[in-house]
Design an enzyme around this catalytic site. Structure first.
Site, PDB file in Angstrom:
ATOM      1  N   GLY A 248     -20.183  -9.551   1.782  1.00  0.00           N
ATOM      2  CA  GLY A 248     -19.871  -7.699   2.339  1.00  0.00           C
ATOM      3  C   GLY A 248     -19.172  -7.504   3.683  1.00  0.00           C
ATOM      4  O   GLY A 248     -18.602  -6.597   3.338  1.00  0.00           O
ATOM      5  N   ARG A 330      -3.278  -5.944  -2.421  1.00  0.00           N
ATOM      6  CA  ARG A 330      -3.826  -5.055  -1.716  1.00  0.00           C
ATOM      7  C   ARG A 330      -3.668  -4.107  -1.545  1.00  0.00           C
ATOM      8  O   ARG A 330      -4.197  -2.269  -1.109  1.00  0.00           O
ATOM      9  CB  ARG A 330      -4.290  -5.593  -0.760  1.00  0.00           C
ATOM     10  CG  ARG A 330      -5.253  -7.031  -1.065  1.00  0.00           C
ATOM     11  CD  ARG A 330      -6.800  -7.114  -0.674  1.00  0.00           C
ATOM     12  NE  ARG A 330      -7.118  -6.474   0.211  1.00  0.00           N
ATOM     13  CZ  ARG A 330      -7.863  -5.747   1.229  1.00  0.00           C
ATOM     14  NH1 ARG A 330      -6.291  -5.951   2.071  1.00  0.00           N
ATOM     15  NH2 ARG A 330      -8.785  -5.329   1.689  1.00  0.00           N
ATOM     16  N   TYR A 334      -5.794  -1.044  -3.259  1.00  0.00           N
ATOM     17  CA  TYR A 334      -6.634  -0.195  -2.268  1.00  0.00           C
ATOM     18  C   TYR A 334      -6.058   0.890  -1.344  1.00  0.00           C
ATOM     19  O   TYR A 334      -6.786   1.453  -0.875  1.00  0.00           O
ATOM     20  CB  TYR A 334      -7.411  -0.781  -1.428  1.00  0.00           C
ATOM     21  CG  TYR A 334      -7.397  -2.424  -2.301  1.00  0.00           C
ATOM     22  CD1 TYR A 334      -8.343  -2.451  -3.774  1.00  0.00           C
ATOM     23  CD2 TYR A 334      -7.805  -4.171  -2.031  1.00  0.00           C
ATOM     24  CE1 TYR A 334      -8.628  -2.654  -4.218  1.00  0.00           C
ATOM     25  CE2 TYR A 334      -8.882  -4.958  -3.482  1.00  0.00           C
ATOM     26  CZ  TYR A 334      -8.872  -4.679  -3.853  1.00  0.00           C
ATOM     27  OH  TYR A 334      -9.615  -5.668  -4.493  1.00  0.00           O
ATOM     28  N   CYS A 361      10.340  -4.455  -8.138  1.00  0.00           N
ATOM     29  CA  CYS A 361      11.402  -3.484  -9.247  1.00  0.00           C
ATOM     30  C   CYS A 361       9.836  -2.869  -9.247  1.00  0.00           C
ATOM     31  O   CYS A 361      10.146  -2.034 -10.071  1.00  0.00           O
ATOM     32  CB  CYS A 361      12.129  -3.702 -10.246  1.00  0.00           C
ATOM     33  SG  CYS A 361      13.286  -4.725 -10.214  1.00  0.00           S
ATOM     34  N   GLU A 362       9.377  -2.016  -7.866  1.00  0.00           N
ATOM     35  CA  GLU A 362       8.035  -0.703  -8.356  1.00  0.00           C
ATOM     36  C   GLU A 362       8.222  -0.262  -7.074  1.00  0.00           C
ATOM     37  O   GLU A 362       8.255  -0.466  -5.891  1.00  0.00           O
ATOM     38  CB  GLU A 362       6.453  -1.578  -8.334  1.00  0.00           C
ATOM     39  CG  GLU A 362       6.149  -2.218  -9.217  1.00  0.00           C
ATOM     40  CD  GLU A 362       6.813  -2.014 -10.308  1.00  0.00           C
ATOM     41  OE1 GLU A 362       5.794  -0.148 -10.563  1.00  0.00           O
ATOM     42  OE2 GLU A 362       6.213  -2.038 -11.508  1.00  0.00           O
ATOM     43  N   TYR A 390      -8.240 -12.710  -0.586  1.00  0.00           N
ATOM     44  CA  TYR A 390      -7.650 -12.192  -1.421  1.00  0.00           C
ATOM     45  C   TYR A 390      -5.738 -11.551  -1.551  1.00  0.00           C
ATOM     46  O   TYR A 390      -5.636 -10.639  -1.665  1.00  0.00           O
ATOM     47  CB  TYR A 390      -8.304 -10.044  -1.645  1.00  0.00           C
ATOM     48  CG  TYR A 390      -9.656 -10.651  -1.588  1.00  0.00           C
ATOM     49  CD1 TYR A 390     -11.044 -11.088  -2.566  1.00  0.00           C
ATOM     50  CD2 TYR A 390     -10.729 -10.545  -0.458  1.00  0.00           C
ATOM     51  CE1 TYR A 390     -11.980 -11.904  -2.830  1.00  0.00           C
ATOM     52  CE2 TYR A 390     -12.050 -10.376  -0.374  1.00  0.00           C
ATOM     53  CZ  TYR A 390     -12.687 -11.331  -1.625  1.00  0.00           C
ATOM     54  OH  TYR A 390     -14.116 -11.629  -2.011  1.00  0.00           O
TER      55      TYR A 390
END
Length: 451
Positions: A248, A330, A334, A361-362, A390
């Site tokens: 972490g 990401r 996030y 297309c976003e 990630y």
């Protein structure tokens, strides 16, 4: 901008990683392209091992493969004498195919299937990190059938909350992961495994979250887990042999974050653990840590080619790249933030602010808002830093875009470790029913039935 470790600007003004000119990499391998600095990956592995050896001689460091796992990464981890943490049958299969020693594999996952557990028993993984009672029952049944005695760690939720994004908090009571400590589930699970002849209980596991930027939560975790070790000893007589405190530790994505150094993190965590165990009169268990992001995150850089540029006077300039949320979800998931430079003009003065947009297309496919760059133009190579963790592991084929290639760089050499997907790969698993075969006439609604 301060560049990362092993990143330089060469005499041509090009960004250089691991001794490799990124502009030449983009031309040779195409873009988008993940570039992984082998030297930095190995340096991070050794940093963890040195730090733990100085504080807690009986230790294991397991690389959290979910951050970025390929067969080449498995070989590096083996050469660095690391353990490996996998969370699925696919990750386990990758490790086995790479020749990684299965006895040094920790098998995680909150909903392992019977097939995945069977594969893990067959190859002989070192530890099963069991997450719930259902998994314990399934694993015990499979183990008896296979005449095996798997070594088990119990994942627990110690009730430690963290200051990070909700999606990467995992140690709080309200979590899908692990046996809850506060309601005695963890104690019941420990006794259950101790009473099960088909299993061997080796210890406990916890993981409280990801991208943590100070040591406070880790210290609380260490104290909570030491207290649980004590409670289990008092209730069952069992002395926990192995304690896994997960990973972490965060990294600096933008230069504004200030995460602890590995040594500082390890000293803080082991200091609290040692004090808590000594106060309870407990022996020190073997300690496991599972870093992922902090090993590979800063070692990764993604190269893109700038295409269309859209200027809205008085509002914003968009610079479009040939990737986006398909290779780095990401920012969309996030709100993650990144640094970047124009790799082919890395010394040039920034005199423009643009926003880096992906090609999906976003509207939400934005990689970086308001990036200061030299006057940008189509064909420029953009290097986005700290994309080792990630990014590839969460990449998709949205809009039927092929996933990028990845290269491993070091000492001026570049080797392909992931081939770029082709359009043919996108349809390789598609199937067309016979009734939809080309040349057949479609049947209109209501036709073909008797009246």
């Amino acid at each position: 901008m301060q560049l990362g470790r092993n990143i330089e600007i060469n005499a041509r003004g090009h960004l250089e990683i691991g001794g490799c000119d990124t502009v030449k990499l983009a031309r040779r391998f195409g873009t988008p392209l993940y570039v992984v600095d082998e030297g930095l990956v190995r340096e991070r592995c050794r940093e963890y091992q040195r730090s733990l050896a100085a504080c807690w001689p009986d230790f294991r460091v397991a690389y959290a493969g979910k951050a970025f796992l390929t067969m080449a990464m498995c070989r590096i981890m083996d050469e660095e004498d690391m353990w490996l943490d996998v969370v699925s049958g696919g990750e386990l299969y990758t490790a086995v195919k790479a020749g990684f020693p299965p006895q040094r594999i920790l098998f995680h996952g909150n909903n392992k299937s019977a097939d995945e557990l069977s594969l893990a028993l067959e190859v002989g993984v070192g530890r099963f990190v069991c997450d719930n009672f259902h998994e314990l029952q399934v694993l015990a049944r499979l183990a008896r059938r296979a005449h095996a005695r798997p070594r088990v760690m119990l994942r627990v939720a110690p009730g430690v909350d963290t200051h990070t994004h909700d999606y990467v908090r995992t140690g709080q009571v309200d979590s899908k992961f692990g046996f809850t400590v506060g309601n005695w589930d963890a104690m019941v699970a420990a006794q259950w495994v101790l009473d099960e002849p088909a299993m061997v209980l080796t210890g406990l596991h916890s993981h409280i979250g990801s991208q943590l930027l100070d040591t406070a939560a880790f210290e609380l975790e260490a104290q909570a887990m030491a207290e649980l070790v004590d409670e289990i000893k008092q209730e069952t007589g069992y002395q926990v042999e192995e304690l896994n405190l997960g990973g972490g530790l965060g990294i600096s994505y933008t230069g504004q974050e200030a995460p602890p150094e590995v040594g500082q993190y390890v000293r803080a965590l082991t200091g609290v653990l040692e004090k808590s165990l000594d106060q309870a009169g407990l022996k020190r268990p073997r300690l496991y840590l599972e870093p992922g992001r902090s090993i590979v995150g800063e070692a990764g850089t993604t190269l893109y080619t700038i295409g269309a540029i859209k200027h809205i006077p008085g509002v914003r300039t968009y610079a479009m790249v040939d990737g986006g949320m398909v290779d780095n979800p990401r920012p969309a998931l996030y709100g993650a933030k990144y640094r970047a430079v124009v790799a082919n003009r890395a010394r040039a003065r920034s005199n423009q602010v643009v926003s880096i947009a992906g090609k999906c297309c976003e509207s939400g496919d934005m990689l970086i808002w308001d990036l200061a760059v030299p006057r940008i133009r189509p064909g420029d190579v953009l290097a986005v830093f700290c994309t080792g963790a990630y990014n590839y592991s969460m990449a998709s084929n949205y809009n039927r875009l092929p996933r990028p290639a990845a290269v491993l760089v070091g000492q001026g050499e570049a080797d392909l470790i992931i081939a770029r997907e082709r359009y043919a790969d996108l349809v390789a698993c598609d199937r067309v029913p016979d009734r939809l075969a080309a040349g057949r006439m479609p049947v209109a609604a209501g036709e073909g039935s008797s009246s």
